[in-house]
Scaffold this motif. Structure first.
Motif, short mmCIF file in Angstrom:
data_model
loop_
_atom_site.label_atom_id
_atom_site.label_comp_id
_atom_site.label_asym_id
_atom_site.label_seq_id
_atom_site.Cartn_x
_atom_site.Cartn_y
_atom_site.Cartn_z
N ASP A 59 0.01 -2.04 -4.65
CA ASP A 59 0.96 -3.16 -5.63
C ASP A 59 1.10 -2.67 -6.61
N GLY A 60 1.10 -1.18 -6.85
CA GLY A 60 1.40 -0.35 -8.11
C GLY A 60 0.17 0.03 -8.82
N VAL A 61 -1.12 -0.61 -8.40
CA VAL A 61 -2.11 -0.05 -8.89
C VAL A 61 -2.93 0.83 -8.43
N ARG A 62 -3.58 1.97 -9.10
CA ARG A 62 -4.15 3.09 -8.36
C ARG A 62 -5.39 2.46 -7.81
N SER A 63 -5.56 2.78 -6.61
CA SER A 63 -7.09 2.73 -6.00
C SER A 63 -7.74 3.68 -5.54
N SER A 64 -7.28 5.16 -5.58
CA SER A 64 -7.85 6.27 -5.46
C SER A 64 -7.18 7.45 -6.29
N GLY A 65 -7.98 8.50 -6.42
CA GLY A 65 -7.12 9.49 -7.12
C GLY A 65 -7.10 9.25 -8.56
N PRO A 66 -6.35 10.29 -9.47
CA PRO A 66 -5.54 11.48 -8.69
C PRO A 66 -6.63 12.53 -8.21
N ASP A 67 -6.33 13.30 -7.30
CA ASP A 67 -6.90 14.52 -6.64
C ASP A 67 -6.20 15.61 -6.33
N VAL A 68 -6.68 16.53 -5.74
CA VAL A 68 -5.96 17.79 -5.43
C VAL A 68 -6.74 18.12 -4.05
N SER A 69 -5.93 18.35 -2.91
CA SER A 69 -6.39 18.59 -1.61
C SER A 69 -5.69 19.23 -0.91
N LYS A 70 -5.97 20.01 0.40
CA LYS A 70 -5.21 20.60 1.26
C LYS A 70 -4.92 19.33 2.16
N PRO A 71 -3.51 19.23 2.58
CA PRO A 71 -3.13 18.05 3.35
C PRO A 71 -4.06 17.75 4.48
N HIS A 72 -4.28 18.70 5.27
CA HIS A 72 -5.16 18.40 6.40
C HIS A 72 -6.36 17.66 6.02
N ASP A 73 -6.86 17.65 4.83
CA ASP A 73 -8.32 17.28 4.31
C ASP A 73 -7.95 15.77 3.94
N ILE A 74 -6.81 15.16 3.75
CA ILE A 74 -6.59 13.89 3.28
C ILE A 74 -6.56 12.92 4.49
N VAL A 75 -7.46 11.92 4.24
CA VAL A 75 -7.62 10.82 5.32
C VAL A 75 -6.45 9.57 4.95
N LEU A 76 -5.58 9.37 5.57
CA LEU A 76 -4.49 8.36 5.15
C LEU A 76 -4.85 6.90 5.69
N ARG A 77 -4.52 6.02 4.81
CA ARG A 77 -4.65 4.51 5.25
C ARG A 77 -3.69 4.20 6.19
N ALA A 78 -4.04 3.48 7.10
CA ALA A 78 -2.96 3.04 8.19
C ALA A 78 -2.13 1.93 7.28
N GLY A 79 -0.99 1.92 7.62
CA GLY A 79 0.05 1.13 6.86
C GLY A 79 0.66 1.57 5.59
N PRO A 105 0.69 -1.24 -0.03
CA PRO A 105 0.06 0.04 -0.04
C PRO A 105 0.93 1.46 -0.02
N LEU A 106 0.23 2.35 -0.89
CA LEU A 106 1.18 3.44 -0.86
C LEU A 106 0.38 4.70 -1.19
N PHE A 107 0.87 5.77 -0.75
CA PHE A 107 0.34 6.96 -0.89
C PHE A 107 1.35 7.85 -1.49
N VAL A 108 0.84 8.51 -2.55
CA VAL A 108 1.89 9.34 -3.46
C VAL A 108 1.37 10.92 -3.42
N ALA A 109 2.17 11.79 -3.05
CA ALA A 109 1.59 13.10 -3.27
C ALA A 109 2.84 14.04 -3.79
N THR A 110 2.66 15.20 -4.74
CA THR A 110 3.36 16.17 -5.24
C THR A 110 2.89 17.40 -5.16
N ASP A 111 3.48 18.42 -5.01
CA ASP A 111 3.09 19.88 -4.86
C ASP A 111 2.22 20.48 -5.79
N ALA A 112 1.10 20.89 -5.47
CA ALA A 112 0.23 21.32 -6.20
C ALA A 112 0.34 23.00 -6.05
#
Length: 216
Positions: A126-146, A107-114
């Motif tokens: 496993d390299g397959v996108r499960s959500s996004g791409p999207d643009v958000s404020k960092p505080h608004d993103i709910v990260l998955r554990a792990g 599992p992976l979270f990727v973010a670049t500067d917007a």
């Protein structure tokens, strides 16, 4: 197959040449204000490093974002212009997907500067996108554990998003943009069009014409 791959969706300008999916040359420089100046010379040097003439190329692969309008446009216009001049196809790849492909399994979270204190982001398994791409404020993103974390956007907002994995890329590796295109073509799939993923309106706007004032 010879593929020229590049990405200008982040502060990095990355160029790679791939021969049958294997990397023949890579050039990468980080300078958020010089995409237009750096890309063409980087392409020339990467081709020279690989011992390849531009006329030998079979395809162009370009990161199509998401990314800020100005930098991203440099890569997309260059890809279309080269493909047209050489009479070869050009394909687009989500730039975040290239970071995820380089990161490998899990599992992976990727973010670049917007900019505007926001990030472009997506999640993967496993390299397959499960959500996004999207643009958000960092505080608004709910990260998955792990989730491992990759990308310059994570590094910029580590106090909110958590620490970036030091072994993972901060910027889209151009060789992985080429590899993703090569994989799709080998599988008989269309890799993707050279269409920008801006996700929001550009910072610079054409001013509206002044409204006509009718005489009293």
């Amino acid at each position: 197959m010879l593929i020229l791959a590049f990405d200008t969706s982040t502060p990095s300008v990355g160029v790679a040449v791939l021969r049958d999916g294997d990397v023949a040359a890579v050039r990468q420089q980080v300078d958020a204000r010089r995409h237009g100046e750096l890309l063409a010379p980087s392409i020339e040097r990467a081709l020279a490093d690989a011992g390849v003439a531009i006329g030998d190329l079979d395809a162009i692969a370009v990161g199509n974002g998401p990314g800020p309008f100005t930098g991203l446009r440099v890569g997309l216009v260059t890809a279309r212009s080269l493909a047209h001049a050489l009479g070869i196809p050009a394909y687009g790849v989500c730039s975040l997907d290239a970071i995820a492909a380089a990161a490998g399994d899990g599992p992976l979270f990727v973010a670049t500067d917007a900019r505007r204190r926001e990030v472009y982001w997506a999640t993967y398994r496993d390299g397959v996108r499960s959500s996004g791409p999207d643009v958000s404020k960092p505080h608004d993103i709910v990260l998955r554990a792990g989730d491992r974390r990759a990308g310059h956007g994570v590094q910029l907002y580590a106090e909110v998003l958590g620490p970036v994995d030091s072994e993972l890329p901060l910027f889209p590796p151009p060789e992985w943009i080429g590899r993703l295109v090569a994989r799709a073509l080998r599988a008989g799939q269309h890799p993707g069009d050279v269409s920008p993923l801006y996700l929001r309106r550009p910072d610079a706007q054409v001013p509206s014409p002044p409204k006509a004032v009718l005489p009293a």
